[in-house]
Design an enzyme around this catalytic site. Sequence first.
Site: not given
Length: 508
Positions: A51, A78-79, A164, A166, A222, A364
Site C-alpha cells: 500500500g 511490503c506494507y 512483490h 505478484e 462476458d 476477464k
Amino acid sequence: MIVVLDFGSQYSRLIARRIREQNVYCEILPNTASWSQIQKLQPNGVVLSGGPASVYEPGAPRCSREVLTGQIPVLGICYGLQLIALEHGGKVAAATRREYGMAELKIDEPTKFFAEMPDRFHVWMSHGDRIEQLPNGFRALAHTENSPHAVIAAGEARLGIQFHPEVAHTPLGGRLLRNFAVDICGSNPDWTPGHFVSEAIGHIRTQVGKERILCALSGGVDSMVAAALLARAVGEQLVCIFVDTGLLRKEEAHNLLEVFERLLPGQVVSVDAADRFLERLDGVADPEEKRQIIGHEFVQVFAEQAKRIGSMRFLAQGTLYPDVIESTSHDTHGAAKIKTHHNVGGLPAELDFELVEPLRYLFKDEVRKVGLELGLPREVICRQPFPGPGLAVRILGPVSRDRLEILRCADAIVEDEIRRAGLYERLWQSFAVLTPLQTVGVMGDGRTYNNLVAIRAVESQDAMTADWARLPDDVLSRISNRIVNEVAAVNRVVYDITSKPPATIEWE
Ligand code: XMP
C-alpha cells in the site's frame, strides 16, 4: 480459499490473480473488513497487500487484529510486512534510500515457503520503509543487499516479505504464492475452469429453481459466456435477447447469431434495431451524447422485447469481479470522469428483476478460460475488447450508414492484417478510426478529395494505461495500401503514436 486484504495497493488484484493461477480460489476484501466478515469466507490463509501509506503515518490503514495475532496463516507483502512487524513490537523506519527495482534475494533458512526454489533468485522491490529491528518471535529467512530482513517469519505460517511476488519482475513469485497457499495454508489447488463451471451450474440451479431467466446478449464475451453457462445449468428456462445496434464490426452480428444458434438453439430472440439507433444518432457529434443515446436506446429495445416474451423473474448479467471490487474498494472515489463507459447490455435499472451474475467472481482472463471450457469458439472468446457503443465512438462526428460502411471495411482490413501477422492476441486492441477530415490525394491522373482513416493499435494490461504498438513497417504498409486500394472513400491513412495517458485508447 485465500483472502487478500487490500491496503490500497495498485497490485492487490494482481496478487489475487496470481494466487488463482495456482488454482487456488482467492477473494479481495478491503483492509477495513471485520474479522467476522473474513471468517465468513472460511479462508485457509490471508495475504496482506502492499500500500502507498507508511505504517507510522497518522490514519495509516490497519486491519482486524485477529488476522495479525490469530491462528490463521498470514503473508504480509511490503506494507503488510510492516504492519505485522509493528503489531509484534518490531521497528519500521524510512530506508535511507527508496529501494525500487530488481534485487537478488538470498535464502538464509530454507523453509516450506521456499520449497523447490533455488538458493538465490530475483525479486522486485518497491518500498520506502524497511524493518530495522525484528519483531518479537520473528527471524529473518532471507535477505537482499539493501534489506537484511527481506523475508521474516514466526513459525512456518506467519510470514512477511519486503518484495512483490505478484509482479512479472519476480519470475518465481507464482511459485512462492503457491508454496504459501497450498503447502503452508493447506488449500486444495483445484480451482480450474472445469471446477468453476460445475460449481457455478450448481449455484445457478439452486438460485433459479424452475423459473425462467432473461439474458441480454450484446455481442461481448462476458454476456456470451454467461449465457452459455446458464444454458448448461437451466437449458430451456433461458431466453436471450440479442439487440443488433447496427454498430458492430463487419460480419460480426451475422457470425454471433450463428454461434448463438448453435449454442442456444431456438432460445435467442434477435432484434435488428439498426434503423432505430441510426435515427436517434442522426446529426449527433458529441461522444458523450452518442453514448447516452445508445445506452438508452438499448434499454428501450430490450425492455420492449422482454415485455413481449412475458413475465420472467430473473435477469442474467455478465458482471465481472473488477466491477465488484470497484464498488467496495477505495481507489475509485473522486476520480475525474473522462468517459462514461456505458456497458451496453447492462441492467435496465427500471426493470424489475432479480439478478443472476454467474461471472461475478471472475477476472476477464478467467472468463475467457471458462468460455473455452464451455466449447465456445476461440475467435469469439479471444476477441480484443470492443466498446459497448461500438463503431459509433470510432466515427468522429455524426454517424451515418455510409460512414459506418467505410469504417467497417477499413477496420476489417486492419483486423485481417494484424491476425495474419500473428499479432492479434498480443495486442490489447487494434482498429481503424474514421476521422471527419477530407484530404487531397492523387490517383492515376486524377485529384481525389477523400476521407482520412487513422489506425490505432495499443499494448496494455488493463486499459488504464496503454502504449502505442510498434507495429512492423511491413504490416503498417500492407494495412495502408489495402485500405486506400480497397475502400473507395479513403485516400489517406495515418498511424496514431500516442500512449495513454495523455491520450485515451478510443478517439472518442
Ligand atoms: P479509453 O478510450 O477510455 O478506453 O482509453 C479504455 C477501454 O474501455 C473501452 N471503452 C469502452 N467500453 N463502453 C465500453 O463498454 C464505452 O463507452 C467505452 N469507451 C471506451 C475501450 O475500448 C478500451 O478498451
